[in-house]
Design an enzyme around this catalytic site. Structure first.
Site, PDB file in Angstrom:
ATOM      1  N   ASP A 207      61.720 -32.243  43.286  1.00  0.00           N
ATOM      2  CA  ASP A 207      61.351 -31.609  42.025  1.00  0.00           C
ATOM      3  C   ASP A 207      62.293 -30.441  41.698  1.00  0.00           C
ATOM      4  O   ASP A 207      62.620 -29.639  42.578  1.00  0.00           O
ATOM      5  CB  ASP A 207      59.906 -31.086  42.160  1.00  0.00           C
ATOM      6  CG  ASP A 207      59.268 -30.752  40.826  1.00  0.00           C
ATOM      7  OD1 ASP A 207      59.138 -31.657  39.993  1.00  0.00           O
ATOM      8  OD2 ASP A 207      58.890 -29.583  40.634  1.00  0.00           O
ATOM      9  N   GLU A 270      65.835 -34.175  41.058  1.00  0.00           N
ATOM     10  CA  GLU A 270      65.523 -34.016  39.636  1.00  0.00           C
ATOM     11  C   GLU A 270      66.370 -32.871  39.097  1.00  0.00           C
ATOM     12  O   GLU A 270      66.183 -31.705  39.493  1.00  0.00           O
ATOM     13  CB  GLU A 270      64.041 -33.691  39.417  1.00  0.00           C
ATOM     14  CG  GLU A 270      63.711 -33.680  37.917  1.00  0.00           C
ATOM     15  CD  GLU A 270      62.519 -32.831  37.524  1.00  0.00           C
ATOM     16  OE1 GLU A 270      61.963 -33.053  36.437  1.00  0.00           O
ATOM     17  OE2 GLU A 270      62.145 -31.913  38.287  1.00  0.00           O
TER      18      GLU A 270
HETATM   19  C1  NOJ Z   1      59.142 -31.350  37.110  1.00  0.00           C
HETATM   20  C2  NOJ Z   1      58.060 -32.376  37.142  1.00  0.00           C
HETATM   21  O1  NOJ Z   1      58.581 -33.626  36.858  1.00  0.00           O
HETATM   22  C3  NOJ Z   1      57.012 -31.935  36.147  1.00  0.00           C
HETATM   23  O2  NOJ Z   1      56.045 -32.919  35.941  1.00  0.00           O
HETATM   24  C4  NOJ Z   1      56.412 -30.651  36.638  1.00  0.00           C
HETATM   25  O3  NOJ Z   1      55.492 -30.174  35.697  1.00  0.00           O
HETATM   26  C5  NOJ Z   1      57.487 -29.593  36.871  1.00  0.00           C
HETATM   27  N1  NOJ Z   1      58.630 -30.107  37.562  1.00  0.00           N
HETATM   28  C6  NOJ Z   1      56.945 -28.466  37.702  1.00  0.00           C
HETATM   29  O4  NOJ Z   1      56.782 -28.911  39.026  1.00  0.00           O
END
Ligand code: NOJ
Length: 544
Positions: A207, A270
């Site tokens: 993440d 990500e």
């Molecule tokens: C990215 C995630 O994909 C999203 O769903 C989340 O709200 C934020 N990061 C915070 O963790």
């Protein structure tokens, strides 16, 4: 089937296809209206038959669910609403038995405010875990220490009256950011990875990887001169000092080192950054993450020219040895079928599964699921609640998987946590299974072709001159040459074949019929049609 020797030694995360499951919405076996791990286990036959190779589960860990699991309160447990560790072990074993891999979500940037680490950290300034989070004194006027903004609205600083300091949160105040400059945090989070790797998990989707380190001088972010009224507040500044700091590369290399203690594990980052910055996350010596998520298709204009240009730019930006990847949807972005329309979504499927690199599919896209409008009293997403009305809400793309035409679409016997789409009587796995030209049938054919043709899974990529609404490219190995021609427009179009080479056979149309129309010189495409042909001529003349 190719016998291409050079590519015989493959790595699963290069030739495989990843399928993202949002566990709350996949299948509810317990009957409480929320999906769970036994529900996923029930549907493994479906995943196997679909032809995907790895399942990525969004967070399944204990959490107060302020951000639906992206606020972790225990990194090595399972949230009771999703099941037990035994349910997880069963799922892992059953996935492996089918030759599939399991990838978990790793949320290193922040914990839940209910994580014991934060409870300790916020209990007093002298606590041993105080420095595990980002605590700062107020500014001289008593306000937040600097101008940093939260991605989920308002200041990123939350006042803690007990200890008279602010703590930093990139997202909700219920998601305090960890201090990755603290070696104890690094060690503890490495142990989390080892726990799941030792169990047999094949990798992690990480993440907000580019956000882990913040400026140690706490400098104000500069204003964004492109900011306009109507845009969410956090876009009023450039996140210069809060994201993509140079030191983050050491953190990434550290995570990779842990993954490399185990065999054949993958890290997927990500990262929402421009291409030039994104590719830095492969690492200087490819010692970063193996797959920095490439979100270009989520953000690009949907026309042949823009897409051809972005594919070229992406291919050119990749470091030597860096393996590409493509994403068409996820739990944060509008569904592809809503963004480009049902007809183009079929072309998008062909594009995703024929471009060079590892594809990630989002559950339900293989059925053509659409965004679902959410009535105000059913809104769940904290982002929509905090920053309403500007289209950031993520509930529409998170609605329950449409398994069949029964009540609650076969997702649950209970009223589900988000509404079921009104089109579930038509768009569902059971009906589409029986329909030879359905979206599900198309995805299965494409996934099958990827398995049968090494050119598609591991071969090279060559652009072919794009004309009008048509995007075209060749995938090739020593033994195979496939031409992919995608009509991105609503009109019929003729594609001249002499530039690409002689077609030996037509393999597949997104229409899933036998009516691929070719003259000796042209391929005649119907509106919104994608076609895959086998070529027999040498490649030389075919490149742009
Ligand atoms: C990215 C995630 O994909 C999203 O769903 C989340 O709200 C934020 N990061 C915070 O963790």
């Amino acid at each position: 089937m190719s016998s291409d020797r050079a590519l015989a030694r493959t790595i699963w995360w290069q030739n495989g296809v990843i399928y993202q499951i949002y566990p709350r919405s996949f299948r509810d076996a317990s009957g409480d209206g929320i999906g769970d791990l036994p529900g996923i286990s029930e549907k493994l036959d479906y995943c196997e038959k679909l032809g995907v190779d790895a399942l990525w589960l969004s967070p399944i860990f204990p959490s107060p669910m302020a951000d639906f699991g992206y606020d972790v309160a225990d990194y090595t447990g399972i949230a009771p609403m999703f099941g037990t560790l035994a349910d997880f072990d069963h799922l892992l074993a059953q996935t492996a038995r089918r030759g599939m891999k399991l990838i978990l979500d790793y949320v290193p940037n922040h914990t839940s405010y209910q994580h014991p680490w934060f409870t300790a950290s916020s209990s007093g300034r002298e606590n041993a875990k105080r420095d595990w989070y980002l605590w700062r004194d107020p500014a001289p006027d008593g306000g937040p220490p600097n101008n940093w903004l939260s991605n989920f609205g308002g200041s990123a600083w939350e006042w803690d009256a007990t200890t008279a300091q602010y703590y930093y949160h990139s997202f909700l105040k219920e998601q305090p950011d960890l201090n990755w400059r603290n070696p104890e945090v690094v060690a503890a989070m490495h142990e989390v990875m080892r726990f799941w790797f030792a169990k047999g998990v094949s990798g992690f989707r990480i993440d907000v990887l580019w956000m882990l380190i913040k400026d140690d001088l706490w400098r104000d972010n500069p204003p964004n001169t492109a900011f306009q009224a109507g845009m969410p507040l956090f876009q009023s500044q450039l996140p210069l000092y809060t994201t993509d700091r140079p030191e983050v590369q050491d953190v990434v290399a550290g995570l990779r080192k842990v993954a490399d203690e185990f065999e054949d594990r993958v890290l997927i980052g990500e990262i929402y950054l421009p291409l030039a910055r994104l590719v830095a996350y492969y690492g200087k010596h490819l010692n970063g993450v193996q797959l920095p998520f490439n979100f270009q298709l989520l953000e690009s204009k949907w026309n042949a020219r823009s897409l051809a240009e972005l594919i070229d730019r992406y291919e050119a930006a990749l470091p030597a040895g860096g393996w590409p990847n493509w994403v068409l949807g996820n739990h944060d972005r509008p569904r592809i079928a809503s963004r480009v329309g049902a007809a183009q979504a079929r072309v998008a499927a062909m594009m995703l599964l024929t471009l060079r690199g590892t594809p990630t599919m989002y559950y339900g896209d293989e059925l053509g699921m659409q965004n679902v409008a959410i009535a105000p009293d059913r809104i769940q997403d904290p982002l929509e609640k905090n920053v309403p009305g500007v289209g950031l809400g993520r509930d529409p793309c998170r609605t329950p998987m449409q398994w069949d035409a029964s009540l609650h679409a076969g997702f649950s016997v209970h009223d589900p946590w988000l509404p079921i789409s009104a089109d579930a009587d038509r768009i569902n796995a059971q009906s589409e299974e029986l329909e030879p030209t359905s979206m599900l049938s198309l995805y299965r054919c494409l996934l099958d072709l990827r398995k049968r043709y090494t050119a598609l899974s591991l071969g090279g990529y060559r652009a072919v001159a794009a004309c009008g609404d048509i995007l075209s490219f060749i995938r090739y190995t020593q033994d195979e040459r496939l031409l992919i021609v995608l009509n991105m427009g609503p009109n019929s179009a003729a594609f001249p074949l002499e530039g690409a080479g002689l077609a030996a056979a037509a393999l597949l149309s997104t229409y899933l019929d036998q009516r691929i129309a070719m003259t000796p010189t042209h391929l005649c495409l119907r509106p919104n049609e994608g076609v895959i042909l086998i070529l027999e001529t040498p490649l030389a003349a075919a490149t742009r």
